[in-house]
Motif scaffolding. Structure first.
Motif, PDB file in Angstrom:
ATOM      1  N   PRO A 136      -1.653  12.417  -0.562  1.00  0.00           N
ATOM      2  CA  PRO A 136      -2.423  11.276  -0.062  1.00  0.00           C
ATOM      3  C   PRO A 136      -1.521  10.241   0.606  1.00  0.00           C
ATOM      4  CG  PRO A 136      -3.121  11.850  -2.283  1.00  0.00           C
ATOM      5  CD  PRO A 136      -1.876  12.634  -2.007  1.00  0.00           C
ATOM      6  N   GLU A 141      -3.977  12.513   4.616  1.00  0.00           N
ATOM      7  CA  GLU A 141      -3.013  13.251   3.800  1.00  0.00           C
ATOM      8  C   GLU A 141      -1.869  13.674   4.707  1.00  0.00           C
ATOM      9  OE1 GLU A 141      -5.011  15.862   0.475  1.00  0.00           O
ATOM     10  OE2 GLU A 141      -6.262  15.957   2.267  1.00  0.00           O
ATOM     11  N   TRP A 162       6.770   8.720  -4.608  1.00  0.00           N
ATOM     12  CA  TRP A 162       5.411   8.513  -4.086  1.00  0.00           C
ATOM     13  C   TRP A 162       4.603   7.681  -5.071  1.00  0.00           C
ATOM     14  CZ3 TRP A 162       0.675   9.567  -6.164  1.00  0.00           C
ATOM     15  CH2 TRP A 162      -0.416   9.468  -5.311  1.00  0.00           C
ATOM     16  N   VAL A 166       3.113   3.632  -4.773  1.00  0.00           N
ATOM     17  CA  VAL A 166       1.715   3.881  -4.416  1.00  0.00           C
ATOM     18  C   VAL A 166       1.020   2.626  -3.892  1.00  0.00           C
ATOM     19  CG1 VAL A 166       0.659   3.457  -6.683  1.00  0.00           C
ATOM     20  CG2 VAL A 166      -0.323   5.182  -5.167  1.00  0.00           C
ATOM     21  N   MET A 170      -1.311   3.196  -0.488  1.00  0.00           N
ATOM     22  CA  MET A 170      -2.732   3.512  -0.683  1.00  0.00           C
ATOM     23  C   MET A 170      -3.574   2.510   0.113  1.00  0.00           C
ATOM     24  SD  MET A 170      -3.874   2.387  -4.510  1.00  0.00           S
ATOM     25  CE  MET A 170      -3.968   0.679  -5.046  1.00  0.00           C
ATOM     26  N   LEU A 201      -9.418   6.797  -2.326  1.00  0.00           N
ATOM     27  CA  LEU A 201      -8.916   6.346  -3.623  1.00  0.00           C
ATOM     28  C   LEU A 201      -9.049   7.445  -4.677  1.00  0.00           C
ATOM     29  CD1 LEU A 201     -10.178   2.652  -3.880  1.00  0.00           C
ATOM     30  CD2 LEU A 201      -7.931   3.487  -3.190  1.00  0.00           C
ATOM     31  N   ARG A 203      -8.842  10.609  -4.123  1.00  0.00           N
ATOM     32  CA  ARG A 203      -7.774  11.561  -3.823  1.00  0.00           C
ATOM     33  C   ARG A 203      -6.443  11.051  -4.388  1.00  0.00           C
ATOM     34  NH1 ARG A 203      -9.546  12.750   1.160  1.00  0.00           N
ATOM     35  NH2 ARG A 203      -8.493  10.988   2.089  1.00  0.00           N
ATOM     36  N   TYR A 204      -6.205   9.768  -4.276  1.00  0.00           N
ATOM     37  CA  TYR A 204      -4.984   9.169  -4.832  1.00  0.00           C
ATOM     38  C   TYR A 204      -4.936   9.329  -6.343  1.00  0.00           C
ATOM     39  CZ  TYR A 204      -2.405   6.788  -1.108  1.00  0.00           C
ATOM     40  OH  TYR A 204      -1.597   6.517  -0.036  1.00  0.00           O
ATOM     41  N   TYR A 207      -4.254  12.970  -7.353  1.00  0.00           N
ATOM     42  CA  TYR A 207      -2.889  13.437  -7.125  1.00  0.00           C
ATOM     43  C   TYR A 207      -1.919  12.784  -8.108  1.00  0.00           C
ATOM     44  CZ  TYR A 207       1.393  14.875  -4.818  1.00  0.00           C
ATOM     45  OH  TYR A 207       2.627  15.435  -4.562  1.00  0.00           O
ATOM     46  N   ALA A 208      -2.123  11.490  -8.394  1.00  0.00           N
ATOM     47  CA  ALA A 208      -1.257  10.821  -9.362  1.00  0.00           C
ATOM     48  C   ALA A 208      -1.350  11.502 -10.717  1.00  0.00           C
ATOM     49  CB  ALA A 208      -1.630   9.346  -9.473  1.00  0.00           C
ATOM     50  N   CYS A 223      -1.626   6.083 -11.518  1.00  0.00           N
ATOM     51  CA  CYS A 223      -2.987   6.573 -11.746  1.00  0.00           C
ATOM     52  C   CYS A 223      -3.883   5.431 -12.232  1.00  0.00           C
ATOM     53  CB  CYS A 223      -2.942   7.698 -12.775  1.00  0.00           C
ATOM     54  SG  CYS A 223      -4.492   8.576 -13.038  1.00  0.00           S
ATOM     55  N   VAL A 226      -4.509   2.855  -9.338  1.00  0.00           N
ATOM     56  CA  VAL A 226      -5.446   3.346  -8.327  1.00  0.00           C
ATOM     57  C   VAL A 226      -6.879   3.258  -8.839  1.00  0.00           C
ATOM     58  CG1 VAL A 226      -6.234   5.386  -7.081  1.00  0.00           C
ATOM     59  CG2 VAL A 226      -3.791   4.839  -7.165  1.00  0.00           C
TER      60      VAL A 226
END
Length: 284
Positions: A136, A141, A162, A166, A170, A201, A203-204, A207-208, A223, A226
């Motif tokens: 993300p 992406e 990353w 974030v 983001m 958000l 997606r963030y 992934y976190a 995580c 976000v």
């Protein structure tokens, strides 16, 4: 009565102050680096970004390629000159055709020359099967390679860095977060713009959480950050009896993050337990 009815209708029909789609294009392009190669998909993002580039002369450094148009027989031969430096392996983006290329071939030919970003994913996953990953980055992406200390290549991703950074990449809260779904219901581009923000958000957060097994000390706080913002921006309007209500899963995601923090003993145990119970309760 007729005048009153006309006044009520005018409130919904008047669009003189509607800059939502323009604002959306600015939000999408805001974080992209200079000279990014942006592989779009969907009318909303392709048309809004191109409008902003052509009519407002903003971010014309970004090279925009619509994946659906890349699949047309005429596109490479007629339009490739508009994206200087971009290599097209064959006649069109159509993996099953003999004269077509897939996303792995396209990325192989352009990786290292450009930072490559996608919106709404890609039409095939051949590049992911070949070892690239999609992380993300804003509303998009970025296609990168996993970190490999033994074989360093351009734009490998350090997932811990990353996560640690974030907040800097983001999507920020957009100016249309208070969108009226009565005036702009499902099916409108304005509604879709807001939904794309929430989707980014989500997606963030996913992934976190995914990388938290390897990097719990950076990924789990990311995580939480976000999903906390997502819940704050999603909750500004309350239930709307529309598809946006489906993002109640933000509460589930935040509860799972606190559960993982409890498991791995990251942060304050009592606070994690209270937060987990609260957000799982909100979700259920």
């Amino acid at each position: 009565v007729l005048l009153a009815w006309g006044g009520m209708r005018l409130g919904k029909m008047y669009q003189g102050s509607n800059h939502i789609v323009f604002d959306f294009s600015l939000e999408v392009m805001k974080g992209l680096p200079q000279g990014a190669l942006f592989l779009s998909m969907t009318d909303l993002v392709t048309n809004s970004v191109r409008y902003t580039q052509v009519c407002h002369h903003l971010r014309q450094d970004i090279l925009v390629l619509d994946q659906n148009l890349m699949s047309a027989d005429w596109f490479v031969s007629k339009q490739s000159h508009n994206v200087p430096g971009v290599a097209f392996p064959r006649a069109l983006y159509w993996p099953s055709r003999e004269d077509g290329f897939d996303m792995r071939e396209f990325v192989d030919h352009n990786y290292g020359k450009f930072r490559i970003f996608t919106f709404s994913g890609t039409k095939d996953a051949s590049h992911l099967k070949a070892g690239y990953i999609a992380i993300p980055f804003g509303y998009a992406e970025e296609i990168v390679r996993p970190m490999d200390d033994e074989n360093l290549t351009p734009w490998q991703v350090n997932s811990s860095m990353w996560a640690e950074s974030v907040s800097s990449h983001m999507p920020p809260t957009p100016p249309f977060v208070n969108l009226s779904v009565d005036k702009y219901p499902e099916g409108t581009w304005e509604y879709k713009a807001l939904d794309e923000y929430y989707t980014a958000l989500a997606r963030y957060g996913e992934y976190a959480f995914l990388v938290s097994s390897a990097y719990p000390l950076t990924a789990l706080p990311a995580c939480v950050a976000v999903y906390t913002r997502a819940i704050q921006d999603w909750g500004v309007r309350g239930p709307c009896r529309c598809s946006l209500d489906g993002h109640v899963t933000f509460h589930k995601g935040l509860g799972v993050c606190h559960y993982r923090m409890l498991e791995l003993k990251v942060g304050d145990e009592d606070q994690n337990l209270l937060a987990m119970d609260r957000h799982w309760g909100e979700f259920l």
